[in-house]
Each structure stands twice: as C-alpha cells, then as structure tokens.
Scaffold this motif. Sequence first.
Motif, mmCIF file in Angstrom:
data_model
loop_
_atom_site.group_PDB
_atom_site.id
_atom_site.type_symbol
_atom_site.label_atom_id
_atom_site.label_comp_id
_atom_site.label_asym_id
_atom_site.label_seq_id
_atom_site.Cartn_x
_atom_site.Cartn_y
_atom_site.Cartn_z
ATOM 1 N N PRO A 14 3.380 -5.892 21.894
ATOM 2 C CA PRO A 14 4.342 -4.861 21.747
ATOM 3 C C PRO A 14 5.836 -4.848 22.179
ATOM 4 O O PRO A 14 6.680 -3.896 22.134
ATOM 5 C CB PRO A 14 3.463 -3.638 22.610
ATOM 6 N N LEU A 15 6.008 -5.890 22.886
ATOM 7 C CA LEU A 15 7.662 -6.089 23.316
ATOM 8 C C LEU A 15 8.260 -6.454 22.248
ATOM 9 O O LEU A 15 9.687 -6.413 22.177
ATOM 10 C CB LEU A 15 7.405 -7.421 24.432
ATOM 11 N N TYR A 16 7.732 -6.958 21.006
ATOM 12 C CA TYR A 16 8.455 -7.304 19.935
ATOM 13 C C TYR A 16 8.196 -6.452 18.661
ATOM 14 O O TYR A 16 9.233 -6.664 17.577
ATOM 15 C CB TYR A 16 8.322 -8.997 19.480
ATOM 16 N N GLU A 17 7.178 -5.982 18.380
ATOM 17 C CA GLU A 17 6.742 -5.186 17.349
ATOM 18 C C GLU A 17 6.157 -3.634 17.675
ATOM 19 O O GLU A 17 5.193 -3.896 18.786
ATOM 20 C CB GLU A 17 6.047 -5.892 16.312
ATOM 21 N N ASN A 18 6.206 -2.814 16.982
ATOM 22 C CA ASN A 18 5.463 -1.679 16.926
ATOM 23 C C ASN A 18 3.793 -1.702 16.644
ATOM 24 O O ASN A 18 3.535 -2.627 16.196
ATOM 25 C CB ASN A 18 5.927 -0.358 16.289
ATOM 26 N N LEU A 19 3.087 -0.948 17.296
ATOM 27 C CA LEU A 19 1.768 -0.990 17.101
ATOM 28 C C LEU A 19 1.384 -0.156 15.781
ATOM 29 O O LEU A 19 1.466 1.120 16.093
ATOM 30 C CB LEU A 19 0.806 -0.540 18.243
ATOM 31 N N SER A 20 0.972 -0.889 14.638
ATOM 32 C CA SER A 20 0.651 0.038 13.588
ATOM 33 C C SER A 20 -0.884 0.332 13.261
ATOM 34 O O SER A 20 -1.870 -0.672 13.833
ATOM 35 C CB SER A 20 1.108 -0.708 12.246
ATOM 36 N N LEU A 21 -1.338 1.387 12.879
ATOM 37 C CA LEU A 21 -2.606 1.641 12.639
ATOM 38 C C LEU A 21 -2.852 2.542 11.151
ATOM 39 O O LEU A 21 -2.097 3.235 10.982
ATOM 40 C CB LEU A 21 -3.479 2.487 13.708
ATOM 41 N N ARG A 22 -3.756 1.810 10.490
ATOM 42 C CA ARG A 22 -3.952 2.647 9.196
ATOM 43 C C ARG A 22 -5.479 2.960 9.091
ATOM 44 O O ARG A 22 -6.434 2.048 9.304
ATOM 45 C CB ARG A 22 -3.735 1.884 7.946
ATOM 46 N N THR A 23 -5.697 4.241 9.001
ATOM 47 C CA THR A 23 -7.398 4.487 8.830
ATOM 48 C C THR A 23 -7.680 5.241 7.584
ATOM 49 O O THR A 23 -6.998 6.468 7.089
ATOM 50 C CB THR A 23 -7.618 5.441 10.263
ATOM 51 N N LEU A 24 -8.600 4.729 7.046
ATOM 52 C CA LEU A 24 -9.184 5.554 5.537
ATOM 53 C C LEU A 24 -10.401 6.278 6.173
ATOM 54 O O LEU A 24 -11.598 5.585 6.493
ATOM 55 C CB LEU A 24 -9.727 4.238 4.677
ATOM 56 N N ILE A 25 -10.447 7.476 5.995
ATOM 57 C CA ILE A 25 -11.416 8.344 6.329
ATOM 58 C C ILE A 25 -12.181 8.945 4.969
ATOM 59 O O ILE A 25 -11.673 9.369 4.167
ATOM 60 C CB ILE A 25 -10.745 9.456 7.074
#
Length: 565
Positions: free
Chosen positions: A494-505
């Motif tokens: 996380p020092l170098y990139e954002n934390l991404s999340l994709r969730t299919l519901i």
Amino acid sequence: MTISTIWMLALFSFIYGGGATHQVYRNLQSLSSHYSNQPYRTGYHFQPSKNWINGPMRYGELYHLFYQYNPKGAVWGNIVWAHSVSKDLVNWTPLDPAIFPSQPSDINGCWSGSATLLHGNKPVILYTGIDPLSHQVQNLIYPKNLSDPFLREWIKSPKNPIMAPTSANKINSSSFRDPTTAWLGEDGHWRVVVGSKRRTRGMAILYRSKDFVNWVKAKHPLHSTKGTGMWECPDFFPVLNNGSLGLDTSVNDDHVKHVLKASLDDDKHDYYMIGTYNASKDIFTPDKQFKANEFILRYDYGKYYASKTFFDDGKKRRILLGWVNESSSVDDDIKKGWSGIHAIPRAIWLHKSGKQLVQWPVMEIEKLRVKPVKWPTKVLKGGQMLQVKGVTAAQADVEVSFEVNKLEEAEELESWTDPQILCSTKGSTIESGLGPFGLLVFASKGLQEYTSVFFRIFRYQHKNLVLMCSDQSRSSLNKDNDETTYGTFMDVDPLYENLSLRTLIDHSVVESFGGEGRACITARVYPTLAINDKAQIYAFNNGTSDVKITKLSAWSMKRAQISGN
C-alpha cells in the motif's frame, strides 16, 4: 486455427471429488421445482434449472458447457453429462444431455474430461468412465456431425477404454481420472495427463499418442508431489512471461512459463505451481519459490474447485472456470431442488512479477451492468460506515479502491500466521490501526446479518503485509450453514499502490477480487433477513485510522438468460 474453430482446446472439469468421495443419495428427490420465489437462486451465475451440478469449449460461434447433472435429485448420483450453449459466456440455453452411460467402459458413470481440437478442426473429448469392476478408465468420444453447430450428438469410440489401469502399469484403479486437454509435442505426438496418486503421492500421469486413439503411458509422470494425495482435475498450460494474452496449449518456447494445477481431493482446494516444461524429457520443474515441490498458491481462497482453463483464440486470452458448491445443508439443498453453481468465467494470466497468476471476470459480464452509481473521493473515518444506495444490493457489481496513509500505524504481526485463521480471529469488527476496511454485503437493516469483505494492514519483518478476508460468520441467522471465514495475504504494498476490491454479489454468492485480481475469494451465503430488496451494501472502516476511498463504482446487474433462472 481460424475464427470458426476458436475455444476448442479444453472442456471444463465437472466433478467434485471425482465421485470417489461422494456420498450417493440415490433415493432422495428434490422437494421443490419452483424457483421464482427462491432468494438464493443466482441471477447471473450459471446453474441448471434444477438439481446438482459440479463445466466449456467453443465450436463455431457457440460456447459449449458440459456439466455433471443428476436428473433425479439435488444431490450426487445418477450422473449424466448435461449440455448448454452460449454466444457470450453469460447467457445459456440448455440442450439434451450429451453423454450418458452406455458402454462397459462407462456403465457405472461418466465423469469429467477435457476437449482437444485435432487437425482439421475436429473436436474430441477424453473423459473418465467407471467400468463393471468399478475401475476408472479413460474414454474417447467425437461429434457425430461436425456441421451441427450445436454438437448435439456424440459417438463413443469402439476402442474404449483407450487408457486403463493394469497390473503392468501399476496404476491405482480407484484413483485414475480427469484427463486434461492434450497438447502436441515437438515430435508431432499428442500428450495428455491424467490425475492419480500412489499412496500419499499425488501425480499427473503422462500418456503419449500418434493418433489420439492408441495411447502409451510414459515411464515417469509429468510431475508428482509427496503428501498431496489424489490430484483431481489436473490442468497444464502455458502463460506468457510478459503480457496478459493467452496462448494455445501446445505453445512452448523461451517466452513462456507453464502452470500445473491440481484439485487436491484431501482438502477440496485448487492449487497451482508455476515452472518450466522440458518438452524433450516431458518433465515439469517448478520455480524455486515452490520449495520441495509444494503447492502454495490457490486460484481462490474460498469455495472453488474442479476448475479448468481453455484458450480463446479469437480474443487471445486464457479463460478459467470453476465450480462453487453450496454452504447449506443437504436437507436444505433437497428442499431448494438444486445445488452448485459456476463462478463467473475469469481471464487468467501471469503477473508481471512472475510469481503468481492474475484473474479477472471476463469483460462480457459487464454487459449486464445497469444503473451505475459513482462516488466522488471520500474520506472514510475510523469507525464510519456509508451505505451504497441506488443499486440492487442482492444482484450487483461493486468496485472500490482505498488509499492508505499513516502506514506507521499498522499493527505489528510478531510471527507468521495462517491468513485464514487470522481473518477468523480478528474478524471485521475488531479494530486495529489500519483496518478492517472494505464492504459489507447482504447486510440487513439492523445489521443482524451481513457478510464482510475487507482488508487489514500489518507490519511484518519491517514490511507492509496486506490481509484480505471474506467473513461469513454473521452472514445468516440460520446456523445450519457453513459460515467459514476465508482469507489470504495479498502481494500488494500500500506504500506504492491503492488497495482495490471488486465484488460480484448474486443472491447467495459473494465473489471478490483483491489487488486487481491477485487475490480471489468466493463465498456462498444464505441470509434470512438480507434477501432480495431487503439487502443493503455498505463501505466501512472499523480501524482507528482514516482511509480514503479514491473510487467507488457500483452497478445493478441484469438477470442473465439462463434456463430456470
């Protein structure tokens, strides 16, 4: 290959546990065949109109999906090969069953297999059958009419079985199943591997053939690993060292690595290794990170099994399909009248680090997106929760990205811990310096029920360590369900990139992709309150430090055209 023959290199592996570990419920029948009012039946994940499934190829302009199907009940037994077709991997139309027991070599069952495209654009399928002695043997079938785009009829070879256990070849007759897609060697001969074991050593037994009918067992397996048990549904394919394009299964040069995957019967998870394939010796050698030939990486850290990849020559991608079983009880499955779904097909490629694979839902699924909701950049304060309004929360696609500062406030992790245990003991309500933060899905109005998908950040050996969790412990008031919490460490700093999340519901499915597909967790949940229009979605931060939502996009998902859905 031409555009009219793409997607022919593989057929999904369709069984769970190869049948050997299944309890057969031959006398049980489903009690319900009406699904319009069932809150757990999926809207855009593939499942048949009824009963138990545990699987694709393309011919002409159609994808062909074959899968294990019980026409008499919602549990294992009475298995035939059902058959559905699609133009886009999203919408499916059922056809008559393609294969059913009819020869001595499969009279006690037609189990999983794979397809290969021979010279002249001719598809063939190798599959496991159970003979009168209950031995597992390999059989060959081919289409009756190549001009039929639906491939509705298949002919079994009169030479079946074409591979069988004997006293001479020392193959375990009860552990010999699930042939892979075949590939061509430099000598022009076909190769294929079949899953097996010898005592506790799991292995991919190698066979060679000049004509695809007469097969000779190689002296050594393609690869084997002590202590791993039975290798079900093995898969073997090349990936580019650099780039996300897929490759034909027979490609092997200096620009590729190879992936060997096995579904381990002992724990019902899909593991893979990355390494090098020596074509002259027919030996696979794992990279150094797989110490002592250990399977340390999984496709998915939740419910995901019996997967199979195939090469899309039209869109130059390799596609992964996997089976997702239920978390409900057998009694509840029988009442529902169905059991088991398929995960959304995923494009798969080697990450630029060369250390792991990346998976992402196929782009076709985005055609189902409607009513987009987009947030501006928001700061999510410690202890804050914000509802994602304007989407159909029981049938949605959500993408969110978090920017994390003040990394010095991350909790110290003193010793390496199993990530699933860490997710279970920490949970989504126990605060730390950075996390938990993520999404609450299938949340009831009063939060008596919810499923949480979230991140935590630790400091371990002076480095940032990201934990991704899917917590089902509060997903339902019905405690007969399996509510296991899943987790994995994610190779993202996380020092170098954002934390991404994709969730299919999707009603009873929570399929999540962290770090742009570097970590995947699929869960099945069955809320009693948070169903249909009573479900809600929240972004939350239960850590003490603020995190910034740099992007949140959400869509309601249209219902796919799948028979019975």
